[in-house]
Design a protein around this motif. Structure first.
Motif, short mmCIF file in Angstrom:
data_model
loop_
_atom_site.label_atom_id
_atom_site.label_comp_id
_atom_site.label_asym_id
_atom_site.label_seq_id
_atom_site.Cartn_x
_atom_site.Cartn_y
_atom_site.Cartn_z
N HIS A 156 0.86 -1.19 0.00
CA HIS A 156 0.00 0.00 0.00
C HIS A 156 0.90 1.24 0.00
O HIS A 156 1.90 1.27 0.72
N PRO A 157 0.57 2.25 -0.79
CA PRO A 157 1.46 3.42 -0.89
C PRO A 157 1.56 4.25 0.38
O PRO A 157 2.49 5.04 0.53
N GLU A 158 0.61 4.05 1.32
CA GLU A 158 0.60 4.89 2.51
C GLU A 158 0.57 4.10 3.82
O GLU A 158 0.91 4.65 4.87
N GLN A 159 0.18 2.85 3.79
CA GLN A 159 -0.01 2.09 5.02
C GLN A 159 1.02 0.97 5.15
O GLN A 159 1.35 0.30 4.18
N ASP A 176 6.12 -1.83 4.18
CA ASP A 176 6.09 -0.48 4.74
C ASP A 176 6.57 0.48 3.66
O ASP A 176 7.70 0.34 3.17
N PRO A 177 5.74 1.45 3.25
CA PRO A 177 6.15 2.35 2.16
C PRO A 177 7.40 3.17 2.48
O PRO A 177 8.02 3.73 1.57
N GLU A 178 7.78 3.24 3.75
CA GLU A 178 8.94 4.04 4.14
C GLU A 178 10.17 3.19 4.44
O GLU A 178 11.21 3.72 4.84
N SER A 285 6.27 -1.26 12.62
CA SER A 285 5.39 -0.23 12.06
C SER A 285 4.06 -0.80 11.55
O SER A 285 3.14 -0.04 11.24
#
Length: 365
Positions: A156-159, A176-178, A285
């Motif tokens: 998911h691009p945000e979650q 994790d997108p980050e 996360s």
């Protein structure tokens, strides 16, 4: 252009062959439309188990068993085609994992049997297999391979979330997108529970975990089981029946006299504890954990996992659009597509390989 692939998975649970029909569009988006299951006859399951340790005449027995497995794979493919009303000409390729007999990346090899040339001959469809060997040749573990598919399908691009596959072995994927994708084997999933259940009840598995629920967890035994060095290792890492088998368990049970149901309860807790620890250490996360594989059908296991992860939501991959029992077979349909398109199928951060690699070999129809 839409392409159709059939994915076949016969895993360490040794319950049978899971097959799916998956369609992919030009962007690689996956949609599973049919699934089919062919159970392993007891004689096949016993033959696979007999090949785990080194023994006399094993090359002949492995080759003969590979031919038998090809018959089951062919039955699964025909079941998918008949259900979908399709012909072999409608399928781009079959992705077949084969049946793992030995997994020894530290020695530079992994071995999955199943006569893939015979499968191409029997079905009239190109067959893609031997997906693990190229990653091992590049210095990786060759496993787990499903995190790359999890990223392609579930990221998911945000979650941030985590995918936990509970088959014979359990494995974790952090999405994790980050952060980079991370994935590894956590330890035994259903493997030890199934083996212990069969030894003491004759059943192939503990339906809904009801037998485990009737027993009590023994903290001293659980502590000894969790002392296995594998659990403390940092990823990349992978494991299998080569480590976690009944012989491993029997050594640790030698000083205990426990009711069999208490051992089953403790084995279930071992699966829960190893998964929960992996999530708490490596997927901090992730607020939601999605479960797939046969373990998702074990009500007791799912309940205990939810209790062990009180600050996270627990669900199955069904809510993401792919039923829990279809995910692994769909992953091998995806790996076949990656091979046909000459696109990498591994994640070096997951397997430890020196870089992305196109995985597998093609057996033309």
């Amino acid at each position: 252009m839409t392409e159709r692939y059939i994915g076949l998975m016969s895993g360490t649970s040794l319950d049978g062959v899971d097959a799916v029909l998956a369609t992919f569009d030009d962007d690689g988006h996956c949609n599973v439309t049919v699934d089919f299951f062919v159970p392993y006859p007891a004689v096949v399951r016993d033959a696979v188990l007999a090949l785990q340790p080194a023994d006399g005449n094993e090359l002949d027995r492995a080759a003969r068993l590979g031919n038998t497995l090809t018959g089951l794979y062919t039955e699964a493919v025909r079941g998918v085609l008949d259900t979908a009303g399709l012909s072999p000409a409608d399928i781009t390729a079959i992705g077949c994992h084969g049946q793992t007999i030995r997994h020894a990346p530290q020695a530079g090899y992994t071995l999955q049997i199943g006569n893939l040339a015979g499968l191409a001959e029997a079905t009239g469809i190109d067959v893609c297999g031997d997906f693990r060997s190229r990653d091992i040749a590049a210095g990786g573990h060759g496993a787990p391979l499903v995190p790359a598919f999890h990223e392609a399908l579930f990221a998911h691009p945000e979650q941030a979330h985590a995918i936990v596959n509970i088959g014979g072995i359990s494995n974790l994927t952090r999405l994790d997108p980050e952060q980079p994708v991370i994935g590894f084997d956590c330890g035994p999933g259903n493997m030890l529970m199934d083996a212990w259940c069969h030894r003491h009840t004759g059943a192939r598995f503990d339906q809904s975990g009801s037998w485990a629920a009737s027993g009590k967890v023994d903290p001293a035994l659980l502590e000894i089981l969790l002392a296995e060095p594998f659990f403390a290792e940092e990823p990349p890492k992978s494991t299998g029946r080569d480590l976690f088998d009944l012989a491993w368990l029997d050594v640790r049970l030698a000083s205990f006299t426990l009711p069999p149901a208490d051992v089953q309860a403790t084995l279930l807790e071992l699966t829960v504890a190893s998964i929960a620890d992996a999530i708490e250490r490596w997927a901090t996360s992730a607020r939601t954990v999605y479960v797939c594989g046969g373990g998702a059908m074990n009500d007791r296991l799912m309940a205990r996992l939810a209790e062990a992860l009180p600050d996270r939501q627990l669900a199955t991959t069904d809510v993401l659009g792919l039923p829990a029992h279809q995910v692994e077979a769909a992953a091998f349909a995806w790996l076949a597509r990656q091979l046909i398109h000459r696109e990498p199928g591994n994640l070096p951060a997951v397997t430890g390989a020196r870089g992305p690699r196109v995985l597998g070999a093609i057996y033309p129809r």
